[in-house]
Design a protein around this motif. Structure first.
Motif, PDB file in Angstrom:
ATOM      1  N   ALA A 194       1.024  -0.739   0.363  1.00  0.00           N
ATOM      2  CA  ALA A 194       0.327   0.243   0.310  1.00  0.00           C
ATOM      3  C   ALA A 194       0.912   1.286  -0.112  1.00  0.00           C
ATOM      4  O   ALA A 194       0.419   1.917  -0.511  1.00  0.00           O
ATOM      5  CB  ALA A 194      -0.401  -0.394   0.896  1.00  0.00           C
ATOM      6  N   VAL A 226      -1.837   3.203  -2.372  1.00  0.00           N
ATOM      7  CA  VAL A 226      -3.425   3.068  -2.250  1.00  0.00           C
ATOM      8  C   VAL A 226      -3.870   2.448  -1.022  1.00  0.00           C
ATOM      9  O   VAL A 226      -2.865   2.762  -0.596  1.00  0.00           O
ATOM     10  CB  VAL A 226      -3.271   1.874  -3.579  1.00  0.00           C
ATOM     11  N   SER A 228      -7.069  -2.293  -0.199  1.00  0.00           N
ATOM     12  CA  SER A 228      -6.813  -2.151  -1.796  1.00  0.00           C
ATOM     13  C   SER A 228      -5.985  -2.923  -2.395  1.00  0.00           C
ATOM     14  O   SER A 228      -5.882  -4.009  -2.562  1.00  0.00           O
ATOM     15  CB  SER A 228      -6.852  -0.675  -2.978  1.00  0.00           C
ATOM     16  N   ASN A 242       1.904  -1.769 -10.862  1.00  0.00           N
ATOM     17  CA  ASN A 242       0.496  -0.931 -10.674  1.00  0.00           C
ATOM     18  C   ASN A 242       0.072  -2.389 -10.063  1.00  0.00           C
ATOM     19  O   ASN A 242       0.180  -2.959  -9.825  1.00  0.00           O
ATOM     20  CB  ASN A 242       0.309  -0.484 -11.191  1.00  0.00           C
ATOM     21  N   LEU A 243      -0.914  -2.440  -8.958  1.00  0.00           N
ATOM     22  CA  LEU A 243      -1.672  -3.009  -8.503  1.00  0.00           C
ATOM     23  C   LEU A 243      -2.787  -3.516  -8.629  1.00  0.00           C
ATOM     24  O   LEU A 243      -2.630  -4.562  -8.904  1.00  0.00           O
ATOM     25  CB  LEU A 243      -2.695  -1.790  -7.347  1.00  0.00           C
TER      26      LEU A 243
END
Length: 405
Positions: A32, A37, A41, A92-93
């Motif tokens: 995170a 984020v 998430s 990225n996530l």
């Protein structure tokens, strides 16, 4: 199996492969922070891994009855390693969640290895050998959070993915030349294999009952462990991912308690152990609720609650698998497919619902969720006991000679 190193090597493979499902729980806060984020998430990475594992169990494990084990195991480990590397370098996530989910899909090697081993050893050694395999699984589950949390704290969250990939690819290379040669036991086509697992679930009430028990209790287990990283890193505690890993070591108690549960099943049958397991989850939830206190007292109670939760859920696993393996000995792989799919669907939902509860209402809501799902299992168990009162126990309820010891 003549090679005395084969069983420990396969147990090690089980440990390393199953660890890839659990170590993301310890690095949620690190993910995170690095990817900027919300923690809730970032927790989807752990949820995705469990969802992928459930999908892999249903879609890939039945191939163990159709394909030669050595190439199947090696290919699955190679794909797992490739997906771990993709996750390690995810920009990225979204990419991380996709790669992590695929890791879960392909890392179902332990569920291929265990039925294979059961068919390769003499019946009088099967219990001991399967106990070794289960020990490998438990060690992987317990050490995964320590490995992920400690390495992530030192080198960043990407490091555990890289190290896990190297280990799995190296083990895959070794197993490519050491796994015994086997012939497929059945010649059914792939759709027929999937259909048989679904049909067994529909036809066997004891399989459905066992799957429900484990889906509920494992759902609570996953919710607690996924949200633990969020609680530990919150201002209430202000601790790092390494702490989550160290807490995971406390669950080593379950490695020693699980054989005791197996011996109790041999003497009394699986239902008494199921009852104790479900009650244990409820007691664990009550203790975990005090984690909201913070400080040393809260941390001690958190650890105590998680130890009770680990012991209860793992003992329930032994009871449930003992029950289902007594149903159709000739179809244990497909029975295990149906059962473990239920287990990890429950784990995935539990992880997601736990994060939502934590996000909205905090840690007390997570403890309440753990207690609620166990209460549902307890009501179902009492309904079963009430229904069979005054009737002879079915054959599947008798202690199994293959019960893990």
């Amino acid at each position: 199996m003549q090679n005395r190193w084969m069983i420990p090597l396969l147990a090690l493979a089980c440990a390393v492969c199953v660890a890839t499902i659990y170590f993301p729980q310890a690095v949620t806060a690190l993910i995170a922070a690095d990817l900027r984020v919300a923690p809730s998430s970032a927790a989807l990475v752990a949820t995705g891994a469990q969802f992928g594992y459930a999908a892999g169990i249903f879609l890939l494990v039945p191939l163990g009855d159709r394909l030669r084990h050595r190439p199947l195991i090696v290919v699955l480990m190679a794909l797992t390693g490739a997906c771990l590397l993709a996750a390690a370098f995810a920009p990225n996530l979204t990419v991380l969640i996709i790669a992590g989910t695929l890791v879960g899909v392909f890392t179902v090697v332990p569920q291929v290895i265990m039925p294979m081993v059961a068919g390769l050893v003499p019946e009088n050694r099967r219990g001991a050998v399967m106990g070794t395999m289960l020990g490998g699984l438990l060690a992987g589950i317990l050490l995964a959070r320590t490995f992920g949390g400690t390495l992530g704290e030192w080198l960043g969250w990407r490091a555990p993915y890289i190290v896990a990939a190297v280990l799995i690819l190296a083990l895959g290379a070794v197993l490519a030349v050491t796994v015994p040669h086997t012939e497929p036991p059945v010649r059914h086509n792939y759709p027929a294999l999937l259909a048989q697992s679904v049909r067994m679930f529909r036809e066997e009430p004891e399989l459905r009952r066992s799957g429900l028990y484990q889906a509920l209790t494992f759902g609570g287990f996953s919710a607690a462990w996924t949200c633990l990283a969020l609680l530990i890193s919150s201002p209430r505690y202000g601790l790092g991912a390494e702490t989550v890993g160290l807490i995971g070591l406390a669950g080593a108690v379950s490695v020693f308690v699980t054989p005791v549960a197996g011996r109790l099943i041999d003497r009394r049958g699986s239902d008494p152990v199921s009852l104790l397991s479900i009650i244990g989850v409820i007691l664990a939830a009550a203790v975990l609720a005090f984690g909201v206190l913070g400080g040393i007292a809260g941390l001690v109670l958190l650890i105590a609650g998680l130890v009770v939760l680990d012991v209860a859920v793992q003992s329930g696993q032994v009871a449930n698998q003992s029950r289902i393996f007594a149903l159709r000995p000739e179809a244990r792989s497909r029975l295990n497919t149906a059962y473990m799919t239920c287990t990890f669907v429950g784990g995935t939902l539990g992880s997601w619902l736990g994060v939502q509860a934590y996000d909205l209402f905090g840690w007390p809501a997570v403890a309440t969720f753990v207690a609620f799902v166990a209460l549902v299992a307890l009501i179902r168990h009492f309904a079963h006991l009430s229904g069979r009162r005054g009737t002879p126990a079915p054959a599947s309820e008798e202690p199994s000679a293959a019960t893990l010891r």
